[in-house]
Design a protein around this motif. Structure first.
Motif, PDB file in Angstrom:
ATOM      1  N   PHE A 256       0.903  -0.949  -0.037  1.00  0.00           N
ATOM      2  CA  PHE A 256       0.009  -0.002   0.090  1.00  0.00           C
ATOM      3  C   PHE A 256       0.932   1.285   0.000  1.00  0.00           C
ATOM      4  CE2 PHE A 256      -2.968  -3.022   1.936  1.00  0.00           C
ATOM      5  CZ  PHE A 256      -4.007  -2.940   0.864  1.00  0.00           C
ATOM      6  N   ILE A 257       1.895   1.102   0.627  1.00  0.00           N
ATOM      7  CA  ILE A 257       2.907   2.366   0.884  1.00  0.00           C
ATOM      8  C   ILE A 257       3.314   2.687  -0.788  1.00  0.00           C
ATOM      9  CG2 ILE A 257       5.033   3.241   1.525  1.00  0.00           C
ATOM     10  CD1 ILE A 257       3.054   3.791   3.557  1.00  0.00           C
ATOM     11  N   VAL A 258       3.892   1.471  -1.304  1.00  0.00           N
ATOM     12  CA  VAL A 258       4.361   1.816  -2.722  1.00  0.00           C
ATOM     13  C   VAL A 258       3.308   2.274  -3.636  1.00  0.00           C
ATOM     14  CG1 VAL A 258       5.333   0.391  -4.959  1.00  0.00           C
ATOM     15  CG2 VAL A 258       6.228  -0.104  -2.560  1.00  0.00           C
ATOM     16  N   ILE A 261       3.028   6.116  -2.721  1.00  0.00           N
ATOM     17  CA  ILE A 261       4.179   6.898  -3.221  1.00  0.00           C
ATOM     18  C   ILE A 261       3.931   6.962  -4.630  1.00  0.00           C
ATOM     19  CG2 ILE A 261       6.728   6.600  -3.782  1.00  0.00           C
ATOM     20  CD1 ILE A 261       6.664   5.179  -1.139  1.00  0.00           C
ATOM     21  N   ILE A 262       3.774   5.930  -5.702  1.00  0.00           N
ATOM     22  CA  ILE A 262       3.304   6.344  -6.949  1.00  0.00           C
ATOM     23  C   ILE A 262       2.298   7.235  -7.302  1.00  0.00           C
ATOM     24  CG2 ILE A 262       2.851   5.021  -9.126  1.00  0.00           C
ATOM     25  CD1 ILE A 262       4.181   2.450  -7.929  1.00  0.00           C
ATOM     26  N   LEU A 265       3.746  10.808  -6.293  1.00  0.00           N
ATOM     27  CA  LEU A 265       4.842  11.355  -7.400  1.00  0.00           C
ATOM     28  C   LEU A 265       4.046  11.789  -8.699  1.00  0.00           C
ATOM     29  CD1 LEU A 265       7.441   8.812  -6.946  1.00  0.00           C
ATOM     30  CD2 LEU A 265       7.781  11.312  -6.518  1.00  0.00           C
ATOM     31  N   TYR A 266       3.071  10.892  -9.178  1.00  0.00           N
ATOM     32  CA  TYR A 266       2.546  11.137 -10.482  1.00  0.00           C
ATOM     33  C   TYR A 266       1.353  12.097 -10.535  1.00  0.00           C
ATOM     34  CZ  TYR A 266       5.661   8.038 -12.560  1.00  0.00           C
ATOM     35  OH  TYR A 266       6.647   7.268 -13.021  1.00  0.00           O
ATOM     36  N   PHE A 267       0.499  12.070  -9.372  1.00  0.00           N
ATOM     37  CA  PHE A 267      -0.796  13.084  -9.589  1.00  0.00           C
ATOM     38  C   PHE A 267      -0.952  13.902  -8.421  1.00  0.00           C
ATOM     39  CE2 PHE A 267      -1.550   8.329 -10.743  1.00  0.00           C
ATOM     40  CZ  PHE A 267      -1.838   8.694 -12.301  1.00  0.00           C
ATOM     41  N   GLU A 268      -0.202  14.002  -7.242  1.00  0.00           N
ATOM     42  CA  GLU A 268      -0.320  14.894  -6.168  1.00  0.00           C
ATOM     43  C   GLU A 268       1.095  15.010  -5.408  1.00  0.00           C
ATOM     44  OE1 GLU A 268      -4.341  15.466  -3.766  1.00  0.00           O
ATOM     45  OE2 GLU A 268      -2.892  14.097  -3.209  1.00  0.00           O
ATOM     46  N   ASP A 269       2.146  15.558  -6.310  1.00  0.00           N
ATOM     47  CA  ASP A 269       3.264  15.906  -5.690  1.00  0.00           C
ATOM     48  C   ASP A 269       3.551  17.113  -5.029  1.00  0.00           C
ATOM     49  OD1 ASP A 269       5.855  15.481  -4.886  1.00  0.00           O
ATOM     50  OD2 ASP A 269       6.789  15.512  -7.105  1.00  0.00           O
ATOM     51  N   THR A 270       2.695  17.288  -4.067  1.00  0.00           N
ATOM     52  CA  THR A 270       2.758  18.674  -3.558  1.00  0.00           C
ATOM     53  C   THR A 270       3.105  18.650  -2.047  1.00  0.00           C
ATOM     54  OG1 THR A 270       0.403  18.314  -2.771  1.00  0.00           O
ATOM     55  CG2 THR A 270       0.633  19.495  -4.898  1.00  0.00           C
ATOM     56  N   ASP A 271       3.661  20.012  -1.604  1.00  0.00           N
ATOM     57  CA  ASP A 271       4.091  20.078  -0.258  1.00  0.00           C
ATOM     58  C   ASP A 271       5.169  18.879   0.201  1.00  0.00           C
ATOM     59  OD1 ASP A 271       2.709  22.405  -0.056  1.00  0.00           O
ATOM     60  OD2 ASP A 271       0.997  21.465   0.357  1.00  0.00           O
ATOM     61  N   CYS A 272       4.655  18.502   1.515  1.00  0.00           N
ATOM     62  CA  CYS A 272       5.568  17.449   2.037  1.00  0.00           C
ATOM     63  C   CYS A 272       4.722  16.179   2.124  1.00  0.00           C
ATOM     64  CB  CYS A 272       6.067  17.836   3.554  1.00  0.00           C
ATOM     65  SG  CYS A 272       7.427  16.856   4.228  1.00  0.00           S
ATOM     66  N   TRP A 273       3.732  15.976   1.174  1.00  0.00           N
ATOM     67  CA  TRP A 273       3.046  14.685   1.141  1.00  0.00           C
ATOM     68  C   TRP A 273       2.259  14.489   2.701  1.00  0.00           C
ATOM     69  CZ3 TRP A 273       6.092  10.538  -1.586  1.00  0.00           C
ATOM     70  CH2 TRP A 273       6.497  10.854  -2.903  1.00  0.00           C
ATOM     71  N   ASP A 274       2.097  15.619   3.172  1.00  0.00           N
ATOM     72  CA  ASP A 274       1.177  15.241   4.698  1.00  0.00           C
ATOM     73  C   ASP A 274       0.157  16.052   4.884  1.00  0.00           C
ATOM     74  OD1 ASP A 274       2.333  17.810   4.385  1.00  0.00           O
ATOM     75  OD2 ASP A 274       3.352  18.011   6.002  1.00  0.00           O
ATOM     76  N   ILE A 275      -0.554  16.959   3.716  1.00  0.00           N
ATOM     77  CA  ILE A 275      -1.845  17.286   3.759  1.00  0.00           C
ATOM     78  C   ILE A 275      -2.891  16.512   3.094  1.00  0.00           C
ATOM     79  CG2 ILE A 275      -3.137  19.336   3.034  1.00  0.00           C
ATOM     80  CD1 ILE A 275      -0.924  21.183   3.692  1.00  0.00           C
ATOM     81  N   ASN A 276      -3.478  15.756   3.761  1.00  0.00           N
ATOM     82  CA  ASN A 276      -4.205  14.638   3.121  1.00  0.00           C
ATOM     83  C   ASN A 276      -5.906  14.678   3.149  1.00  0.00           C
ATOM     84  OD1 ASN A 276      -1.778  12.708   2.450  1.00  0.00           O
ATOM     85  ND2 ASN A 276      -1.535  13.058   4.571  1.00  0.00           N
ATOM     86  N   GLU A 277      -6.328  15.926   3.755  1.00  0.00           N
ATOM     87  CA  GLU A 277      -7.782  16.008   4.012  1.00  0.00           C
ATOM     88  C   GLU A 277      -8.542  15.771   2.716  1.00  0.00           C
ATOM     89  OE1 GLU A 277     -10.944  18.689   5.964  1.00  0.00           O
ATOM     90  OE2 GLU A 277      -9.028  19.412   5.638  1.00  0.00           O
ATOM     91  N   THR A 278      -8.052  16.398   1.760  1.00  0.00           N
ATOM     92  CA  THR A 278      -8.835  16.635   0.526  1.00  0.00           C
ATOM     93  C   THR A 278      -8.235  15.593  -0.611  1.00  0.00           C
ATOM     94  OG1 THR A 278      -7.396  18.334  -0.304  1.00  0.00           O
ATOM     95  CG2 THR A 278      -9.475  18.819   1.033  1.00  0.00           C
ATOM     96  N   SER A 279      -7.205  14.777  -0.165  1.00  0.00           N
ATOM     97  CA  SER A 279      -6.631  13.815  -1.179  1.00  0.00           C
ATOM     98  C   SER A 279      -7.525  12.679  -1.114  1.00  0.00           C
ATOM     99  CB  SER A 279      -5.245  13.666  -0.759  1.00  0.00           C
ATOM    100  OG  SER A 279      -4.631  12.765  -1.671  1.00  0.00           O
ATOM    101  N   GLU A 280      -7.699  12.178  -2.437  1.00  0.00           N
ATOM    102  CA  GLU A 280      -8.413  10.865  -2.613  1.00  0.00           C
ATOM    103  C   GLU A 280      -7.377   9.689  -2.222  1.00  0.00           C
ATOM    104  OE1 GLU A 280      -8.239  11.023  -7.343  1.00  0.00           O
ATOM    105  OE2 GLU A 280     -10.028  10.843  -6.569  1.00  0.00           O
ATOM    106  N   TYR A 281      -6.097   9.909  -2.554  1.00  0.00           N
ATOM    107  CA  TYR A 281      -5.008   8.970  -2.657  1.00  0.00           C
ATOM    108  C   TYR A 281      -4.708   8.527  -1.072  1.00  0.00           C
ATOM    109  CZ  TYR A 281      -4.621  10.542  -7.500  1.00  0.00           C
ATOM    110  OH  TYR A 281      -4.928  11.141  -8.610  1.00  0.00           O
ATOM    111  N   TRP A 282      -5.163   9.312  -0.065  1.00  0.00           N
ATOM    112  CA  TRP A 282      -4.856   9.126   1.339  1.00  0.00           C
ATOM    113  C   TRP A 282      -5.615   7.937   1.883  1.00  0.00           C
ATOM    114  CZ3 TRP A 282      -1.626   9.303   4.811  1.00  0.00           C
ATOM    115  CH2 TRP A 282      -2.132   9.165   6.143  1.00  0.00           C
ATOM    116  N   TRP A 283      -6.604   7.594   0.890  1.00  0.00           N
ATOM    117  CA  TRP A 283      -7.330   6.422   1.325  1.00  0.00           C
ATOM    118  C   TRP A 283      -6.643   5.057   0.865  1.00  0.00           C
ATOM    119  CZ3 TRP A 283     -11.349   5.556   4.381  1.00  0.00           C
ATOM    120  CH2 TRP A 283     -12.115   6.680   4.784  1.00  0.00           C
TER     121      TRP A 283
END
Length: 415
Positions: A256-258, A261-262, A265-283
């Motif tokens: 799941f981590i891999v 990460i992918i 990198l390809y769709f939401e390479d913003t900030d420090c990858w720590d703002i996840n509230e509105t990110s569908e990839y966080w799920w």
């Protein structure tokens, strides 16, 4: 501003991010600000001014004012993304005149009164939290390291049960270490703007932190599965089952981590990858964690059900009653550490009991590894008996002394 510096403290709280998937409010409001600005500007470009006469939709650097007809008065509440920083919420008005929008009245600083002491209060609050969780994680690292050394040093303690315990101990150690690594990277300088901080080291530390958190949850799930297997008498410490547990505890989180990460990198390479509230990839990360928490809770209820049945004097023989009573005592002590407390907050909205979540996840959660080491190892009579046996052997070999000791007792935690 002080609020920006304070928001950086929250980014050390990767355990909370793993459960809530959201940044601290001070950093979050900056994200919401940019989102509202882009939305307003995009709508202005797409739709233009639909009225033949009047005022266009416009962004005035604070809120988005909708289009209006000449002579119309428009009212707007204080922006929602500033609610965390405001002491009172008011209404702002603007008139649409032949010359365009009038100045807002009353002024924003009058209608939307800010909390003057919020930075100092939260700075002190997070400093206290950081001190507590630093002590907790430090204590956990030391106690768990000793516990791992004990279980691996004494050959009589080598069994599938203790191998599973060792894996769980290691995940707690890694989780604690990941917090200190993130602190060292994110707070190396007081001048760092943590809300927009973005470096390779920062992203790597976030990946490491999320992986450690996931492995910890999955090994807690393994412990719960193992306990259920023991109570159902369907598991006999076969090594092949242990390797399936290893795949579940270490392999699934890595997969799941891999994928996460992918995706970043390809769709939401913003900030420090720590703002996840509105990110569908966080799920990709949050989904398996939430699932493991739910399954753990179901297994906890199943263990209670099985124990109640097996401890019924009408259903068991006298010779088995002592064994199951010891198992019940040990299980009830250990199951609450399997993340069942996450059920209280995990499915509530983000804004509900945020302070309680922080305290639960950081202050109390930081000592979770220490409690596990005590209950699984230091208070286990099997471990105590083996240490006592080695101590007696050392005294006999060194001094020829044979001390009088109590008879060995069965392990207090047979699992």
């Amino acid at each position: 501003m002080k609020g920006t510096a304070v928001c950086g403290a929250a980014f050390a709280f990767c355990m909370v991010a793993a459960i809530l998937g959201s940044p601290h409010p001070e950093c979050d409001y900056l994200t919401q600000f940019e989102r509202e600005k882009r939305k307003c500007e995009k709508q202005s470009l797409e739709y233009g001014n639909l009225t033949k006469q009047g005022c266009n939709q416009t962004w005035d650097t604070i809120v988005c004012w909708p289009e209006a007809n000449t002579g119309e008065t428009v009212s707007i509440s204080c922006p929602s993304y500033l609610s965390h920083l405001l002491k009172s919420q008011g209404i702002i008005y603007r008139n649409c005149t032949v010359n365009g929008w009038s100045n807002p009245y009353p002024p924003y600083y009058v209608a939307c009164v800010a909390k003057n002491d919020i930075a100092d209060e939260e700075g002190s609050y997070f400093a206290t939290m950081k001190t507590i969780y630093s002590i907790g994680y430090g204590t956990s690292i030391v106690s768990l390291t000793i516990a791992v050394a004990i279980l691996l040093t004494f050959r009589r303690l080598h069994c599938a049960r203790n191998y599973i315990h060792v894996q769980l101990f290691i995940t707690f150690i890694l989780k604690s270490v990941s917090v200190f690594i993130k602190d060292a990277i994110l707070f190396a300088s007081e001048d760092t703007d943590h809300c927009s901080f973005s470096t390779v080291a920062c992203k790597v530390s976030m990946v490491f932190c999320n992986y450690c958190v996931m492995t910890n949850f999955f090994w807690l799930l393994v412990e719960a599965l193992y306990l259920n297997s023991l109570l159902l008498s369907s598991f006999h410490q076969d090594r092949k089952f242990f390797w399936w547990f290893v795949l579940l505890g270490w392999g699934f989180p890595k997969f799941f981590i891999v994928v996460w990460i992918i995706s970043r990198l390809y769709f939401e390479d913003t900030d420090c990858w720590d703002i996840n509230e509105t990110s569908e990839y966080w799920w990709i990360i949050k989904g398996p964690i939430v699932t493991s928490i739910a399954v753990n809770f179901i297994l906890f209820l199943n263990i209670i059900r099985i124990l109640i049945q097996k401890l019924d004097p009408r259903l068991i023989q006298f010779n088995n009653s002592f064994q199951y009573r010891r198992l019940a005592k040990s299980t009830l002590l250990l199951i609450p550490l399997f993340g069942t407390h996450y059920m209280v907050f995990n499915f509530l909205p983000q804004h509900v009991s945020e302070s309680a979540r922080l305290f639960m996840e950081l202050c109390l959660g930081s000592f979770q590894g220490f409690l596990v080491a005590v209950l699984y190892c230091f208070l286990n009579q099997e471990v105590q008996s083996e240490i006592q046996r080695k101590w007696i052997g050392w005294q006999v070999n060194s001094y020829g002394i044979v001390p009088v000791v109590a008879k060995d007792s069965q392990a207090d935690t047979p699992f």
